[in-house]
Structures are given as structure tokens and as C-alpha cells.
Design a protein around this motif. Sequence first.
Motif, PDB file in Angstrom:
ATOM      1  N   THR A   1     -36.592 -26.183  19.923  1.00 47.38           N
ATOM      2  CA  THR A   1     -35.376 -26.726  19.151  1.00 47.38           C
ATOM      3  C   THR A   1     -34.432 -25.664  18.848  1.00 47.38           C
ATOM      4  OG1 THR A   1     -36.570 -26.299  17.111  1.00 47.38           O
ATOM      5  CG2 THR A   1     -37.157 -28.371  18.227  1.00 47.38           C
TER       6      THR A   1
ATOM      7  N   ASP B   1     -31.644 -30.973  22.340  1.00 48.49           N
ATOM      8  CA  ASP B   1     -32.537 -30.489  21.496  1.00 48.49           C
ATOM      9  C   ASP B   1     -33.366 -31.380  20.853  1.00 48.49           C
ATOM     10  OD1 ASP B   1     -33.015 -28.523  19.502  1.00 48.49           O
ATOM     11  OD2 ASP B   1     -31.413 -29.120  18.236  1.00 48.49           O
TER      12      ASP B   1
ATOM     13  N   ARG C   1     -24.150 -26.324  23.051  1.00 52.10           N
ATOM     14  CA  ARG C   1     -24.207 -27.256  21.870  1.00 52.10           C
ATOM     15  C   ARG C   1     -25.591 -27.930  21.958  1.00 52.10           C
ATOM     16  NH1 ARG C   1     -20.809 -24.118  19.382  1.00 52.10           N
ATOM     17  NH2 ARG C   1     -18.481 -24.151  20.131  1.00 52.10           N
TER      18      ARG C   1
ATOM     19  N   ALA D   1     -31.132 -26.798  16.453  1.00 53.12           N
ATOM     20  CA  ALA D   1     -31.023 -27.520  15.397  1.00 53.12           C
ATOM     21  C   ALA D   1     -31.924 -28.760  14.749  1.00 53.12           C
ATOM     22  CB  ALA D   1     -29.452 -28.005  15.151  1.00 53.12           C
TER      23      ALA D   1
END
Length: 486
Positions: free
Chosen positions: A441, A209, A227, A443
Motif C-alpha cells: 500500500t 493502491d 498517484r 495511502a
Amino acid sequence: MGSKGQRAPLRRQQVYEQLRHAMESGHLAPGSRLPATREHARTLGVSRNTLLWAMARLQAEGYVQARVGDGSYVSPGLAVASGTVGLSALPTGLSRRGQLMAETVRQWNPPRQAASAFRIGAPEVTSFPFATWDRLGRQLSAAERRASAQYLDPAGEPALREAIAQWLWASRGIRCEAGRVLVCSGSQQAIDLIGRLLLDVGDEVWVEDPGYPGLRASLLGHGAQVRPVPLDDEGLCLAEAEARWPQARLAVVTPTHQFPTGVAMSLARRQALLDWARRQQAWVVEDDYDGEFQYGPHRLPALCSLPQADRVLYVGTFSKTLHPGLRLGFVVLPAAWVPAFAMARALSDRHPPGDSQRVLARFIADGHLLRHLRRMRDLYPERQRQLIQALAEVSDGALCLTPSERGMHLCCPLPDAVDDQWLSHQAAARGVVLMPLSRYTVAAPRRGWLFGYAGFEPAELQAAAQRLGPVWRHAWAAARRAGAPA
């Protein structure tokens, strides 16, 4: 005269489709004011009549609203979903997994238009040796053509699997037998197969990310718990990932040239990742999407080439090294898994196209792939230099991108508080593709702009930079106010 008359309707249609895509994808936000037609036509490089035709059609279809005395606006009610083509509602009647698959359009909407500056991931195709490719195709014997016209091995033609195995050893230092290579339709199908065969609904997967939305969308479509793991200057923040999601079964990384930031994973971080996979009996997917494009004196080896990398699945594609229209890639698997993966592919796609496989095998074996890549490794750094120079000139030196020894695009990081979407919207209105880093992205608060250069002639790079000239100063001033370094 007849030829010119035939080109005019085509050009009008192209401008219409370009503007419509910008509105549907959110580059031109609902409710935003469109530039005056004279200025807009000038920045797009078309006649005002061409633009007026396109605008009239968009207005008739409800994409544009004209306000007397106040110009034209993108319709405020236009459905746009988080930077992708929006859906007002998901289709009914699908299974739970079908709903997950339908939802992926909100996560990823692959481009369907011809590449233009500064689109990322677009290789140089004008210089591809099409004549050589055609000649190799004509050299196929009648027996080979008859064989290719039959149903084939879903794992791929033996000659191509052998050629890929030899190439991986010579180019990326990966030792593998041809029997471990599964030919597929690019890296996206490889990820889909991995998700289908290795993950159950609810399994956790680490992804970078920022990272590639198509990867996340595929995994989400299989019911995985994706995740997002942040990055630092050594790559994936492994300690944070282990602390937060210790039960993950899979990690997907781009270690040679992280997409989209360009970070190279350090040796220490690579070794730690391999140790994690071994301890947890987990798997690492190495997406080496542009690992062939390294321009410095020292080339980073593939993660898969390191000792103790037996739990790494290596995904490669010819979409960047040759061209995306070829639709051929591969994944290197444990030998025992190949039959299951081959049958999973056969259930949905049967097998790769026969003639293309045979030609590609000869293309590699005869040295044409190596020669083509050598030309691109000379060409791409020069285009990168021209991109940096063009952007510096139009921004009066304010936008100075850092050169890179790897890849096909450059990332211009911005302070986290900057709205990196604004300039992207302005670019789309001027016919320029400029992707905001925030688009990639989940987070992470990272912001920035991404500039692709590999597939575009110097004149096109210069023209795209010039079109953005009027808005650079405004955008950069906003970035400075938000705290960008001088």
C-alpha cells in the motif's frame, strides 16, 4: 556418509542466509527477541547445532545480540527501510535521475532466494516439461544456431513475435499483428521501457493502491509523479482519480486479477477507463501478469480485447505461465512505436537471447504451452483447496479463506486497525514467507495477509501452516479485538 557430510554445511549456510534476509528485510524487526534455539530449530526443521552455527555467525557479524539470561535479540541498530533492505544513506556523486534510481531500493527489493511457502508469484516449476524444452533446443539446426549466435533484432525474433500474436488471439481474444509485439525480459523491463519513452519528469501516473511495488519503483525512478488510486469491489476508483489528478498521462492496472487483492475490474469500469484514455489522450497499461490462470467456467477477457482499446498497452510475461528463470515477456504496442521501443531496449540490453526465443516459439507453436497451462489450471485450484484446508485446521477454523477462480495466491483481508506485520515477522522467524498486505500500500489503510500456493507441494503447504500454528490463535484474537467479522 560423505554425501551427508557435504549437505550439512550447505544446510547451515541456508539457515544463516534465511535468517539474515529476514533481519535485513524487516521481517525480524530490530530489537525483537528471537525464539529459544530449541524451539526455533524445531520450527525450522533443522538440528539445534545447525541453528547455533547460524546464530553464532550472525552474532559475529552484528546482526544478533545475545543477552545473558535473557536470550538473543535482533540488533536494535540494524538499518531497515520500510520493509526492504535498508540503506543508511544514498550513494553520492550520482545524477538526479541516478539518485531516483538508487532510491528505488527503498520502494522495492526483489527476492533473491529460492521460493518457499507462502511466497506469492511463484509458479510450479517442478512440473515444467524440461525434457520437452531440451528436445526442442536440440532440434535447432546448425544454421539456426549460427543465426542465433549473431546480433539479433532488439524487438525479438520474428518467429516468436508471430507465435505470441497467435497465442494472444487464441487465449486472450487480443487481435494484433506480430509487428506490434516487442519481446522483452519480463514485465519489469516492459514497464521500464514505457516509463522511459512515454513519460517526462513530473508527469502523473495513476497506479492501484494497494499495488505492485516494483511497478511504482520503476516509475519513480523515471521521475514520474506516482498517484495511488484506491480500489473498490469493481476495481480502480476512476471517479476519484479523475477528480484528484485530472492531468495524468498514464494509468497502470491489473484488471483481470488485481494484484494483490484479487478484485476483477467490472465491465462498466473497464469501459469508463477506456473512455477516459480516449478523452484525455492518455494511455492505459494492462499488466496481465497471471491472466492465464482462470479456473471457472467463464474466463474474463483482456481489457485490450475490448472495442475502443486502441490506447491500451498490453504487458505479458512467461515468468508465471512457464518459469521466471526464462526471463522472457512482451508488450503489445502501436506499430509506429515499435522501432523506438526496440532501439531503447537495444541501448541497455541489445536483444533477447536467440536460442531461448527460437525454442519458445516452437514450444508455443507445437502446443506445449497450451498443454502445460491445462495441467497448471488443474493443479493450482487443487493446491488452493489444500491451502485453505491446512490453514483452517491449524487455526481451529478461525482462518477460513475465500476460494478464488483466478490467480496464484489468496488474500486474507483484515480490519484496517490490525497490525498485519506482526504475524509476518513471526512467520519469518519460523522459516515461512507470509507477506502483509500493508507492504503493497501507499495511502490505502488496507491490512491483511497474502498466501501463495501455486508453486508448492501439498506437504510444503501443510508444513508451513503447521509452523505457524502456535501463533495463529494470538494473531486472530488480536484481529477480532480490532473488529474482524466473526
